[in-house]
Structure formats: C-alpha cells, structure tokens
Design a protein around this motif. Structure first.
Motif, PDB file in Angstrom:
ATOM      1  N   ARG A   3      70.345   8.139 148.960  1.00 17.67           N
ATOM      2  CA  ARG A   3      70.776   7.081 148.057  1.00 17.67           C
ATOM      3  C   ARG A   3      70.201   7.337 146.678  1.00 17.67           C
ATOM      4  O   ARG A   3      69.101   7.869 146.552  1.00 17.67           O
ATOM      5  CB  ARG A   3      70.284   5.726 148.571  1.00 17.67           C
ATOM      6  CG  ARG A   3      70.958   5.341 149.866  1.00 17.67           C
ATOM      7  CD  ARG A   3      70.570   3.949 150.264  1.00 17.67           C
ATOM      8  NE  ARG A   3      71.112   3.634 151.569  1.00 17.67           N
ATOM      9  CZ  ARG A   3      72.352   3.185 151.762  1.00 17.67           C
ATOM     10  NH1 ARG A   3      73.155   2.992 150.750  1.00 17.67           N
ATOM     11  NH2 ARG A   3      72.785   2.939 152.968  1.00 17.67           N
ATOM     12  N   THR A   4      70.978   6.946 145.684  1.00 22.26           N
ATOM     13  CA  THR A   4      70.518   7.151 144.319  1.00 22.26           C
ATOM     14  C   THR A   4      69.292   6.297 144.060  1.00 22.26           C
ATOM     15  O   THR A   4      69.250   5.129 144.427  1.00 22.26           O
ATOM     16  CB  THR A   4      71.619   6.745 143.322  1.00 22.26           C
ATOM     17  OG1 THR A   4      72.826   7.310 143.764  1.00 22.26           O
ATOM     18  CG2 THR A   4      71.291   7.196 141.926  1.00 22.26           C
ATOM     19  N   LYS A   6      66.492   5.555 140.877  1.00 25.72           N
ATOM     20  CA  LYS A   6      66.153   5.833 139.486  1.00 25.72           C
ATOM     21  C   LYS A   6      64.803   5.244 139.183  1.00 25.72           C
ATOM     22  O   LYS A   6      64.449   4.187 139.701  1.00 25.72           O
ATOM     23  CB  LYS A   6      67.186   5.195 138.561  1.00 25.72           C
ATOM     24  CG  LYS A   6      68.460   5.987 138.455  1.00 25.72           C
ATOM     25  CD  LYS A   6      69.371   5.316 137.454  1.00 25.72           C
ATOM     26  CE  LYS A   6      70.762   5.891 137.558  1.00 25.72           C
ATOM     27  NZ  LYS A   6      71.729   4.993 136.927  1.00 25.72           N
ATOM     28  N   LEU A  21      64.897   1.540 140.634  1.00 21.08           N
ATOM     29  CA  LEU A  21      66.147   0.969 141.128  1.00 21.08           C
ATOM     30  C   LEU A  21      66.687   1.849 142.241  1.00 21.08           C
ATOM     31  O   LEU A  21      66.794   3.064 142.074  1.00 21.08           O
ATOM     32  CB  LEU A  21      67.162   0.880 139.990  1.00 21.08           C
ATOM     33  CG  LEU A  21      68.488   0.194 140.319  1.00 21.08           C
ATOM     34  CD1 LEU A  21      68.926  -0.656 139.142  1.00 21.08           C
ATOM     35  CD2 LEU A  21      69.584   1.158 140.671  1.00 21.08           C
ATOM     36  N   LYS A  23      69.916   2.316 144.881  1.00 24.08           N
ATOM     37  CA  LYS A  23      71.266   1.863 145.235  1.00 24.08           C
ATOM     38  C   LYS A  23      71.266   1.563 146.722  1.00 24.08           C
ATOM     39  O   LYS A  23      71.219   2.479 147.540  1.00 24.08           O
ATOM     40  CB  LYS A  23      72.287   2.973 144.931  1.00 24.08           C
ATOM     41  CG  LYS A  23      72.487   3.180 143.472  1.00 24.08           C
ATOM     42  CD  LYS A  23      73.708   2.426 142.998  1.00 24.08           C
ATOM     43  CE  LYS A  23      73.941   2.703 141.525  1.00 24.08           C
ATOM     44  NZ  LYS A  23      74.797   1.675 140.933  1.00 24.08           N
ATOM     45  N   HIS A  24      71.260   0.302 147.054  1.00 23.26           N
ATOM     46  CA  HIS A  24      71.169  -0.081 148.458  1.00 23.26           C
ATOM     47  C   HIS A  24      71.907  -1.391 148.661  1.00 23.26           C
ATOM     48  O   HIS A  24      71.788  -2.294 147.837  1.00 23.26           O
ATOM     49  CB  HIS A  24      69.686  -0.214 148.857  1.00 23.26           C
ATOM     50  CG  HIS A  24      69.452  -0.206 150.331  1.00 23.26           C
ATOM     51  ND1 HIS A  24      69.708  -1.315 151.098  1.00 23.26           N
ATOM     52  CD2 HIS A  24      69.031   0.760 151.169  1.00 23.26           C
ATOM     53  CE1 HIS A  24      69.428  -1.013 152.362  1.00 23.26           C
ATOM     54  NE2 HIS A  24      69.016   0.233 152.436  1.00 23.26           N
ATOM     55  N   LYS A  68      71.048  -6.997 145.987  1.00 24.61           N
ATOM     56  CA  LYS A  68      71.644  -5.684 146.198  1.00 24.61           C
ATOM     57  C   LYS A  68      71.195  -4.747 145.075  1.00 24.61           C
ATOM     58  O   LYS A  68      71.030  -5.182 143.939  1.00 24.61           O
ATOM     59  CB  LYS A  68      73.152  -5.920 146.142  1.00 24.61           C
ATOM     60  CG  LYS A  68      74.021  -4.759 146.294  1.00 24.61           C
ATOM     61  CD  LYS A  68      75.449  -5.282 146.357  1.00 24.61           C
ATOM     62  CE  LYS A  68      76.416  -4.234 145.896  1.00 24.61           C
ATOM     63  NZ  LYS A  68      77.784  -4.744 145.896  1.00 24.61           N
ATOM     64  N   ASN A  69      71.049  -3.476 145.377  1.00 31.31           N
ATOM     65  CA  ASN A  69      70.527  -2.487 144.431  1.00 31.31           C
ATOM     66  C   ASN A  69      69.222  -2.990 143.806  1.00 31.31           C
ATOM     67  O   ASN A  69      69.158  -3.270 142.618  1.00 31.31           O
ATOM     68  CB  ASN A  69      71.549  -2.186 143.325  1.00 31.31           C
ATOM     69  CG  ASN A  69      72.831  -1.652 143.896  1.00 31.31           C
ATOM     70  OD1 ASN A  69      72.848  -1.106 145.005  1.00 31.31           O
ATOM     71  ND2 ASN A  69      73.908  -1.826 143.181  1.00 31.31           N
TER      72      ASN A  69
END
Lengths: 104, 153
Positions: A3-4, A6, A21, A23-24, A68-69
């Motif tokens: 997953r991305t 950052k 951060l 992405k989830h 989220k995220n």
C-alpha cells in the motif's frame, strides 16, 4: 499487497514533526456492500510504530474510528539532521508495510 | 437489540482471531498488544477505564485543535498539543461513536506531546482527549457538530 505510504518530516520550533499517510480502507465492519447487501468485513490498521535510529519512540493504536487513508502526526523531540526515522504499520488482516526517511 | 449483540460478538471474535494471527507471523510485534478491551468498549467511560484504570482525571493542560463544525463526519482532523511533562499516552475518544475510542498514541522517550489524527464521527458529539502524564490523566473536550455522519456509510 503493498500500500502506498507517504511520509514527511518538518521542523517545528525545536522539534521535528512526522506526518505519515497510508492508503488504507479502514473498513469498520458495519458498512454494507451496495451490490451484494453483505457487510464489508472490518479491515483497519491496528498499530503503527515510529522509530528513530532503530529505537522505538512512539506507537499508535487505532480502531475503526480512524478515517480512511489515515494521516497521523507525531513529534520527535530528540531528532537531528541525518537521523533515520522508520515507520511500520500492521492491520487486523495481517497486512503490513513500512517506510523510512532521513531527517533533513 | 439482537442485531447489535451479534455485531459486537463478531467484532470481538474477529479481533481475537487476528490478534493471534499477527502474533504468529510477527512475534516481535506481539509484545506490543493492541488494547482490545478499550477499542471494543461501546461506552466511552469503559474505554477510558480499560486504558487508564482508576487514575485521577483532571482538566486542562491540553490544546485540542478541531473544527467546530465538520461538514463530513468521515474525516474530522484533530490536532492535539500538550506541554505537560512526562507524557506517556494520548487517547482520542468520540463519545457518540459506536466504538468511542478511535486511537491512542503511546509516547516513549524521543517523541513529544503532539498527536494529529483524522477521525470518523457518526454524529454530533463531544470529543475527549486524554493525556496520561506522570500518575495523572488530563482531559480536554470539545463538541464537534457533524452534518453528514461518517460511520457505516
């Protein structure tokens, strides 16, 4: 599955702030899939650890109440330029990821 | 009522299964246990009790930066700063969420009294921030109005 993730380190006064951060989806387990009408199983990050030069400095625990995220921020009081900050996360389905960055 | 109990049981079960799964895959992480009881509590005071026990709770010493009104309850940004010495833990509790405890940060030497997080809010509710410093727990609260809820879609 990767997953991305950052990460950003910013100086704020005498300390450094780390922003991260991932992405989830952070599914609560209470939402229904619109097509099938079935509940989407809960899927969320449980733990995120922050290490400075390999030493654990903070650990965040999350439940389904985090957006989220997820975007998290913590401060580092003892960091200096050149220090290595690493972050590791793990969710309730056994997925995990990590990222590393150097304090500028 | 039955549906509610069912939901709670499934969530509790899922947490148990994954807790052991993660433990098997990654024994190093298993020592830092996810506080299941605190996250599974449906009443905010039970979460607080699970995290801090019967520690004395006092007001003040914390700055909570949050919107007065959130247009979208799915993403409510919160920023917590505290200048209290010896901060050990920061917990964010949304009183009227199905599971009030959203997140908590354990602070070890090297990090400080700052925590930023974005939380979901089911409806207009008070948001409590608890900071454990020394043997006391400090609290700050703010009501955030929500126009569109963020839980359950």
């Amino acid at each position: 599955m990767a997953r991305t993730i950052k990460m950003k380190i910013k100086k704020s006064g005498s300390e450094y702030r780390v922003l991260v951060l991932v992405k989830h989806p952070m599914e609560t387990g209470r939402r229904k899939d619109k097509k099938t009408g079935k509940l989407v199983p809960a899927h969320y990050i449980e733990t995120m650890t922050f290490s400075l030069n390999g030493k654990l400095v903070a650990e965040a625990n999350m439940g389904t109440g985090v957006s989220k995220n997820p975007l998290l921020g913590i401060s580092l009081t003892a960091a200096k330029p050149g220090d290595k900050v690493s972050i590791h996360w793990a969710d309730n389905k056994g997925e995990s990821g990590s990222v590393e960055s150097v304090v500028k | 009522m039955q549906r509610r109990t069912f939901l709670q049981n499934t969530v509790a079960g899922a947490v148990l299964v994954t807790a052991s799964g993660v433990g098997l895959l990654n024994p190093r992480k298993a020592q830092a246990a996810w506080p299941k009881a605190a996250f599974a509590a449906v009443k905010s005071k039970d979460s607080v009790k699970a995290l801090f026990g019967d520690a004395e709770i006092v007001e003040g010493g914390i700055t909570l930066k949050a919107p007065l009104q959130a247009e979208n309850g799915a993403v409510v940004p919160l920023k917590i700063t505290t200048s209290l010495p010896n901060v050990e833990e920061i917990a964010v509790v949304v009183e009227k969420n199905p599971f009030p405890l959203t997140s908590r940060l354990k602070v070890f030497p090297g990090s400080g009294g700052y925590f930023a997080v974005r939380v979901k809010m089911a409806k207009t509710s008070k948001v409590y921030v608890y900071v454990k410093a020394g043997d006391k727990v400090h609290v700050a609260a703010q009501e955030i109005k929500v126009t569109i809820g963020g839980c359950g879609g």
